[in-house]
Enzyme design. Structure first.
Site, PDB file in Angstrom:
ATOM      1  CD  GLN A   1       0.616  -7.196   1.272  1.00  0.00           C
ATOM      2  OE1 GLN A   1       0.726  -7.432   2.461  1.00  0.00           O
ATOM      3  NE2 GLN A   1      -0.080  -6.155   0.825  1.00  0.00           N
TER       4      GLN A   1
ATOM      5  CB  SER B   1      -0.930  -0.005   1.220  1.00  0.00           C
ATOM      6  OG  SER B   1      -1.633   1.210   1.334  1.00  0.00           O
ATOM      7  CB  SER B   2       3.812   2.265   1.975  1.00  0.00           C
ATOM      8  OG  SER B   2       3.215   2.154   3.248  1.00  0.00           O
ATOM      9  CG  LEU B   3       6.373   0.377  -2.093  1.00  0.00           C
ATOM     10  CD1 LEU B   3       7.020  -0.897  -2.624  1.00  0.00           C
ATOM     11  CD2 LEU B   3       7.388   1.508  -2.028  1.00  0.00           C
TER      12      LEU B   3
ATOM     13  CB  THR C   1       8.703 -12.231 -13.470  1.00  0.00           C
ATOM     14  OG1 THR C   1       9.796 -13.112 -13.794  1.00  0.00           O
ATOM     15  CG2 THR C   1       8.816 -10.990 -14.339  1.00  0.00           C
ATOM     16  CG  LEU C   2       8.617  -8.295  -8.815  1.00  0.00           C
ATOM     17  CD1 LEU C   2       9.488  -7.408  -7.940  1.00  0.00           C
ATOM     18  CD2 LEU C   2       7.393  -8.768  -8.052  1.00  0.00           C
ATOM     19  CD  GLU C   3       3.422  -8.770 -15.004  1.00  0.00           C
ATOM     20  OE1 GLU C   3       2.479  -8.279 -14.346  1.00  0.00           O
ATOM     21  OE2 GLU C   3       3.332  -9.839 -15.615  1.00  0.00           O
TER      22      GLU C   3
ATOM     23  CE1 TYR D   1       3.291 -22.622 -14.895  1.00  0.00           C
ATOM     24  CE2 TYR D   1       5.403 -22.929 -13.806  1.00  0.00           C
ATOM     25  CZ  TYR D   1       4.643 -22.355 -14.808  1.00  0.00           C
ATOM     26  OH  TYR D   1       5.235 -21.519 -15.722  1.00  0.00           O
TER      27      TYR D   1
ATOM     28  CD  GLN E   1       9.878 -16.811 -13.483  1.00  0.00           C
ATOM     29  OE1 GLN E   1       9.743 -16.721 -14.700  1.00  0.00           O
ATOM     30  NE2 GLN E   1       9.063 -16.207 -12.634  1.00  0.00           N
TER      31      GLN E   1
END
Length: 201
Positions: free
Chosen positions: A148, A102-104, A127-129, A162, A174
């Site tokens: 989180q 939330s803070s970001l 992986t983060l987008e 998976y 990955q």
């Protein structure tokens, strides 16, 4: 069922869910915080006239590593790939979802575009987008909290989790931010057939 902090701790202690490295201080009431790694994948927009998910475009992105003690600067309107510092491993009866902090979010940082869901059986760095929708650059410090993970228990274990071999599982194992592999299972569907099963005019 969403797992509580007690349930998450029990799964980690039993070795069924694994985070490496694991810091107990990252535990929240119904989630556990994850941190951003030092690797980022930038888009080289000049290499192709367009992005085509049906084609292999190996030069679309390039991997960079932040220098020790220095942040990565994410400029307004920029989109890059990052990854969690933690390696995440799930059993066949637990799925997870990555949510932003939330803070970001209040600073204009989006942690993922659409791919927040993590299948049961997955193992790897998530992986983060990353997108900056603010009007000023944002400093991303390697090792800072970036999101989180929430965990969900399935009603029964997945028949084909998976990584089982039944699916492509293109991102199993990955390491670091991994470029799209959409071309590996892209399917061209004939959409000229109407709902009644007739060919469109």
């Amino acid at each position: 069922m969403l797992l509580s902090d007690r349930d998450i701790t029990a799964e980690l202690d039993a070795g069924r869910v694994a985070l490496d490295p694991y810091d107990p201080g990252m535990l929240q009431p119904a989630s556990i915080d994850v941190r951003i790694d030092r690797f980022f994948r930038l888009f080289d927009n000049h290499k192709y006239p367009y992005i085509d998910p049906a084609e292999d475009q190996p030069e679309l992105t390039r991997l960079i590593e932040s220098k020790p003690g220095e942040p990565f600067i994410l400029h307004p309107g920029e989109f890059v790939l990052g990854s969690t510092f933690e390696l995440v491993t799930l059993p066949d009866d637990v799925a997870a979802r990555l949510e932003g902090k939330s803070s970001l979010g209040r600073l204009g940082l989006l942690t993922h575009s659409t791919a927040g869901f993590i299948d049961p059986g997955f193992s790897g760095h998530v992986t983060l987008e990353l997108s900056n929708v603010a009007t000023l650059p944002i400093k991303l410090w390697p090792g800072m909290k970036i999101g989180q993970l929430c965990f969900f228990r399935l009603s029964s274990p997945a028949k084909k989790p998976y990584g089982s071999g039944e699916y492509a599982s293109r991102y199993q194992g990955q390491r670091g931010p991994t470029a799209s592999r959409s071309h590996l299972n892209f399917v061209h569907t004939d959409v000229t057939v109407t709902d009644a099963g007739q060919q469109g005019e």
